[in-house]
Design a protein around this motif. Sequence first.
Motif, short mmCIF file in Angstrom:
data_model
loop_
_atom_site.label_atom_id
_atom_site.label_comp_id
_atom_site.label_asym_id
_atom_site.label_seq_id
_atom_site.Cartn_x
_atom_site.Cartn_y
_atom_site.Cartn_z
N SER A 56 0.86 -1.17 0.00
CA SER A 56 0.00 0.00 0.00
C SER A 56 0.90 1.22 0.00
O SER A 56 1.91 1.25 0.72
CB SER A 56 -0.89 -0.01 1.25
N GLN A 110 -3.26 -0.90 -3.08
CA GLN A 110 -3.87 0.27 -2.45
C GLN A 110 -2.92 1.45 -2.59
O GLN A 110 -1.71 1.31 -2.34
CB GLN A 110 -4.15 -0.03 -0.98
N SER A 319 -10.07 0.71 6.57
CA SER A 319 -9.56 0.21 5.30
C SER A 319 -10.02 -1.23 5.11
O SER A 319 -10.34 -1.94 6.08
CB SER A 319 -8.03 0.27 5.30
#
Length: 461
Positions: A56, A110, A319
């Motif tokens: 991410s 992400q 998330s």
Amino acid sequence: MSDADLLFRPDLLAKYGANGPRYTSYPTALQFRDDFDPALYRRAAADPGASDTDLSLYFHIPFCDTVCFYCGCNKVITKNRARAKPYLKQLLRELEMQAALFDTRRPVSQLHWGGGTPTFLSVEEMSTLMAATREHFTLRPDSEGEYSIEIDPREASPATIAHLRGLGFNRMSLGVQDFDPVVQQAVNRIQPLEMTVDCMNAARANGFESVSVDLIYGLPHQSVKTFRRTLETILLLAPDRLSVFGYAHMPHLFKMQRQMDANTLPSPAERLALLQLVIEQLTDAGYVYIGMDHFALPTDELALAQKQRTLHRNFQGYSTRADCDLIAFGASAIGKVGDVYAQNAKDLVTYGGAIEEGRLATARGVQLSADDRLRRDIITELMCNLELRFDEFEAAYGVRFLSTFAPEMERLRDFEQDGLVARSTNRLEILPAGRMFVRNIAMVFDRYLSAQSSERYSRTV
């Protein structure tokens, strides 16, 4: 007494009213050490055991054209757009240095640009940054990745929205806070409704998969009557998600908050009424109440993640991607790689100086102990899934939960007697009346909290 009545009992607010962390990390940033060794971060990045987990990426763009008086973010207020040029150059260099530490065959699932105001960058600068990101890292296809950006509707035209979609962004969050003109004037954020509508329409026209709206309750001059109008307007726009935060008035930490008249802030009872309004109005409209401050349509990924118990919490809030290593870029940005948290220098001069010398800009951090990891997972479960299943922790950590946490279980007795939690032999559950006190309940398991440190945190409700 109904659950609705229990949710908003003033006696419980008085009893449990306290300052506490929002737990976007555990240990929290107050436990980050100034003598942190960046070599710990580099070793965590090179760990071959992490090769099967995704990455991410977070980019912090600190610039804002104007200041919002309530804001506690790390930001630089300037109308000089040229200031972004050297910062972008440093971000590109940091991208190169960070990529060299990781196995970049690990896919990125992400990505998030936050700030500040990410669209302070020109369209050319945004294109350059995204192209460099794709050069150094492997981003999953659009259908598999979550690529989000924070948008200030005062700074983004429909053409900007279309450009962002072309760069690969497929999710956005829009800062609104409140539509009431008196409130907007008091917080120095003049944002006519048409600006927000134009951004949302452009997002949908260009195929953004999710649009989230940020609101704040507890701002100057807010009342149940005026905030009800804001909520009614937002519901007509039908965002996929809403984040509704309680304003944290901490002028001893954030000097710009002194520009607001504290006498115009809602009283504790009025704040509670505002929170009650938010929860009732949004859930009545069909939104699922996520964690402590998010709401999502039942079909949204956040709602599905909560239902499947895969919800996660990081520095950007709730998330859906729990297992990613988070690499952070830019001044003040915080990354989490393995069991290491590392934060870049907060000011642009120190950050930029390190990058230009060919060094990571890591200024603070912490490596988690075994106890930290256990407590982090406990707090995450409480904040995200509103329960603890003791057997899961016993299997994962080889502990006898009730004996290991006997003192914590005793401290939860008051919460249990007040109808906020329920405990069985193998489970602790946060009841509906306890949802607004989830931070207080999580604080029971935080071994670092002290009266001194609590002064650095906002009120829990």
